[in-house]
Design a protein around this motif. Sequence first.
Motif, mmCIF file in Angstrom:
data_model
loop_
_atom_site.group_PDB
_atom_site.id
_atom_site.type_symbol
_atom_site.label_atom_id
_atom_site.label_comp_id
_atom_site.label_asym_id
_atom_site.label_seq_id
_atom_site.Cartn_x
_atom_site.Cartn_y
_atom_site.Cartn_z
ATOM 1 N N GLU A 38 0.831 -1.219 0.000
ATOM 2 C CA GLU A 38 0.000 0.000 0.000
ATOM 3 C C GLU A 38 0.865 1.269 0.000
ATOM 4 O O GLU A 38 0.334 2.364 -0.130
ATOM 5 C CB GLU A 38 -0.964 -0.020 1.195
ATOM 6 C CG GLU A 38 -0.351 0.169 2.570
ATOM 7 C CD GLU A 38 0.369 -1.064 3.108
ATOM 8 O OE1 GLU A 38 0.462 -2.081 2.404
ATOM 9 O OE2 GLU A 38 0.858 -1.000 4.259
ATOM 10 N N TRP A 39 2.181 1.094 0.115
ATOM 11 C CA TRP A 39 3.097 2.242 0.081
ATOM 12 C C TRP A 39 3.696 2.443 -1.296
ATOM 13 O O TRP A 39 4.627 3.251 -1.458
ATOM 14 C CB TRP A 39 4.206 2.064 1.135
ATOM 15 C CG TRP A 39 3.837 2.612 2.477
ATOM 16 C CD1 TRP A 39 2.916 2.082 3.346
ATOM 17 C CD2 TRP A 39 4.338 3.799 3.099
ATOM 18 N NE1 TRP A 39 2.826 2.868 4.469
ATOM 19 C CE2 TRP A 39 3.692 3.933 4.354
ATOM 20 C CE3 TRP A 39 5.273 4.754 2.731
ATOM 21 C CZ2 TRP A 39 3.950 4.990 5.220
ATOM 22 C CZ3 TRP A 39 5.538 5.814 3.603
ATOM 23 C CH2 TRP A 39 4.871 5.923 4.844
ATOM 24 N N ASP A 83 -4.249 6.396 12.010
ATOM 25 C CA ASP A 83 -2.892 5.859 11.837
ATOM 26 C C ASP A 83 -1.893 7.001 11.630
ATOM 27 O O ASP A 83 -2.266 8.111 11.246
ATOM 28 C CB ASP A 83 -2.886 4.916 10.622
ATOM 29 C CG ASP A 83 -1.701 3.950 10.616
ATOM 30 O OD1 ASP A 83 -0.949 3.899 11.604
ATOM 31 O OD2 ASP A 83 -1.545 3.216 9.628
ATOM 32 N N THR A 84 -0.654 6.719 11.855
ATOM 33 C CA THR A 84 0.500 7.611 11.611
ATOM 34 C C THR A 84 0.178 9.093 11.862
ATOM 35 O O THR A 84 0.025 9.872 10.917
ATOM 36 C CB THR A 84 1.061 7.443 10.168
ATOM 37 O OG1 THR A 84 0.052 7.737 9.218
ATOM 38 C CG2 THR A 84 1.569 6.046 9.943
ATOM 39 N N ASN A 141 6.811 4.742 -2.450
ATOM 40 C CA ASN A 141 8.101 4.064 -2.593
ATOM 41 C C ASN A 141 8.637 4.044 -4.028
ATOM 42 O O ASN A 141 9.844 4.037 -4.221
ATOM 43 C CB ASN A 141 8.012 2.628 -2.065
ATOM 44 C CG ASN A 141 7.860 2.589 -0.550
ATOM 45 O OD1 ASN A 141 7.984 3.614 0.124
ATOM 46 N ND2 ASN A 141 7.572 1.420 -0.007
HETATM 47 O O1 H79 Z 1 -1.785 0.565 7.218
HETATM 48 C C1 H79 Z 1 -0.620 -0.166 7.513
HETATM 49 C C2 H79 Z 1 0.620 0.562 7.072
HETATM 50 O O2 H79 Z 1 0.535 1.041 5.747
HETATM 51 C C3 H79 Z 1 0.638 1.693 8.050
HETATM 52 N N1 H79 Z 1 0.166 1.098 9.279
HETATM 53 C C4 H79 Z 1 -0.348 -0.209 8.988
HETATM 54 C C5 H79 Z 1 -1.542 -0.553 9.838
HETATM 55 C C6 H79 Z 1 1.925 2.323 8.157
HETATM 56 N N2 H79 Z 1 2.127 3.582 7.842
HETATM 57 N N3 H79 Z 1 3.365 3.875 8.059
HETATM 58 N N4 H79 Z 1 3.961 2.824 8.497
HETATM 59 C C7 H79 Z 1 3.108 1.811 8.599
HETATM 60 C C8 H79 Z 1 5.358 2.828 8.800
HETATM 61 C C9 H79 Z 1 5.962 2.650 7.454
HETATM 62 C C10 H79 Z 1 7.233 2.467 7.251
HETATM 63 C C11 H79 Z 1 7.714 2.143 5.957
HETATM 64 FE FE1 H79 Z 1 8.800 3.097 4.703
HETATM 65 C C12 H79 Z 1 7.029 2.286 4.739
HETATM 66 C C13 H79 Z 1 8.873 1.410 5.737
HETATM 67 C C14 H79 Z 1 8.938 1.169 4.348
HETATM 68 C C15 H79 Z 1 7.785 1.700 3.749
HETATM 69 C C16 H79 Z 1 8.733 5.108 4.981
HETATM 70 C C17 H79 Z 1 8.912 4.824 3.643
HETATM 71 C C18 H79 Z 1 9.845 4.585 5.659
HETATM 72 C C19 H79 Z 1 10.646 4.012 4.698
HETATM 73 C C20 H79 Z 1 10.066 4.138 3.473
#
Ligand code: H79
Length: 494
Positions: A103-104, A254-255, A108
């Motif tokens: 989902e990132w 979240d976050t 990314n």
């Molecule tokens: O919804 C789920 C994740 O998408 C969300 N929380 C859970 C429940 C979440 N959001 N942020 N994070 C978790 C921390 C994310 C860290 C990371 Fe990255 C994302 C590690 C790798 C990708 C940010 C971007 C830090 C490094 C790159």
Amino acid sequence: MKCHPYDNSTSIKYKIPHVLAFAGALLFLAVLTHGCSTSEGNTEHASPPPPMTKLPPPLPAPASQDEKMAWFRDAKFGLFIHWGLYCIPAGEWQGKRVPGIGEWIMHNAPIPVTDYEQLAKQFDPVKFNAEEWVQMAQDAGMKYIVITSKHHDGFAMYHSQVSPYNIYDATPFHRDPIRELAEACARHNMKFGFYYSQAQDWHEPGGAGNTNDFGADELKDTSGAYDKYLQSKAEPQVAELLQNYGPVCLIWFDTPRMMTKERGQHFVDIVHKYQPATLIDGRLGTAGDYTSTGDNAIPSQSLTNDWEVPATINHTWGFRKDDQDWKSPGEIIFKLVDITSKGGNYLLNVGPTSEGVIPQGSQDNLRAVGKWLKVYGEAVYGAGRSPFGEEFGEFAKTKDHTGKEVFLARNDWRCTTKPGKLYFTLFNIPRDGMIDLPNFKNQITKAYIVGDSTQTPITIDETNGVRVAHVTRNGPNAIAYTICLEISGDKVER
Ligand code: H79
């Protein structure tokens, strides 16, 4: 022409001349017999959604925090669903694998917002069936469902009036899956709640997190753009979710980037205004109703407050085509009993595909967990934390290379409780079948295997001042089984 089972615009409210009425009736019949095509010309909807039914009203305001938390404390096991546009690229962009959680991918890869938006045009999850999803959660023994109503990408998975960047208005699917899920949950008596990314919104210039398209977050904070985003999108969308989808068991924020107490409080006020029984998780930025641990982070020992672990069943939340590494039923059962014995809840995630299907491997493992819970669930649902603690393990004398303490976990058994009952779920039984019980003063009045219809008593004797339960390694279940010790008095005396 727009045509949808939810549209009731065909109802005739005024007197119409007979000829016109007849022509209208013919047209209506033609639509009925030839199916329904959307403005985008899609005719492949395998199963049209069930007609919209009424949802129950929100629950009344609870009289106390204990009353508010009661269902959550009983539930123990919930289904998290991460579903959004990111399930289309599924971990791959322009032919290249993009590492990280699915989902990132927008962040990314990175994918510019104008390109990512285009994904909406191909989102047509024709195999989505709310009834099947809720049935699966029920088969798995899960007691609540939490779905991403909007993740960091900013795309709403429901029919929002606040922003057209939503699944109903921006995709050929032209359905509101969240509404369909709310209705299916109501039919199944399943609690239903929403994940909502309040701070990060990579689609909006004022939302946090999209520094590629919209610059540094600090600027959004000081310029007022962030507050504008909060007030014009995030807050009204949360209000919509609380008004249009029946009882909302919880909202999972979240976050909390740049979420001051004051900004957080606006969300608290909205939740309290529309649904005072709705729980708020621990990541709003201001105090919620319970603590959320880190993603996939199970505490090594008991916590005394209310808490929940959000966790993945593989290594991503949103679907990735390269990750089929599902946790086994045994691993999930251990984690569930472990978490329960420490006083928490397990919110376990699945990531449906762009067709609207929960990957079969994850479904199979969850259903196996449900089968286990059918027999041993009384040691989980409504069960309290362990009165002991030594079974969790202990800290090592040495620290790791970062200077952090190292916890050496023991995973042989876990204990959960109900008044007058101790449940020992056994994950590792020694060859001689002798389980040393932890020390406690209460008499043991009865000892048996949970689910044993013959109620064969388990022998308990005492050697060197230690009570020993004699059990068999070839028990009734290959993964683990639970024994119940009934004791004198409601509570353990040590
Ligand atoms: O919804 C789920 C994740 O998408 C969300 N929380 C859970 C429940 C979440 N959001 N942020 N994070 C978790 C921390 C994310 C860290 C990371 Fe990255 C994302 C590690 C790798 C990708 C940010 C971007 C830090 C490094 C790159």
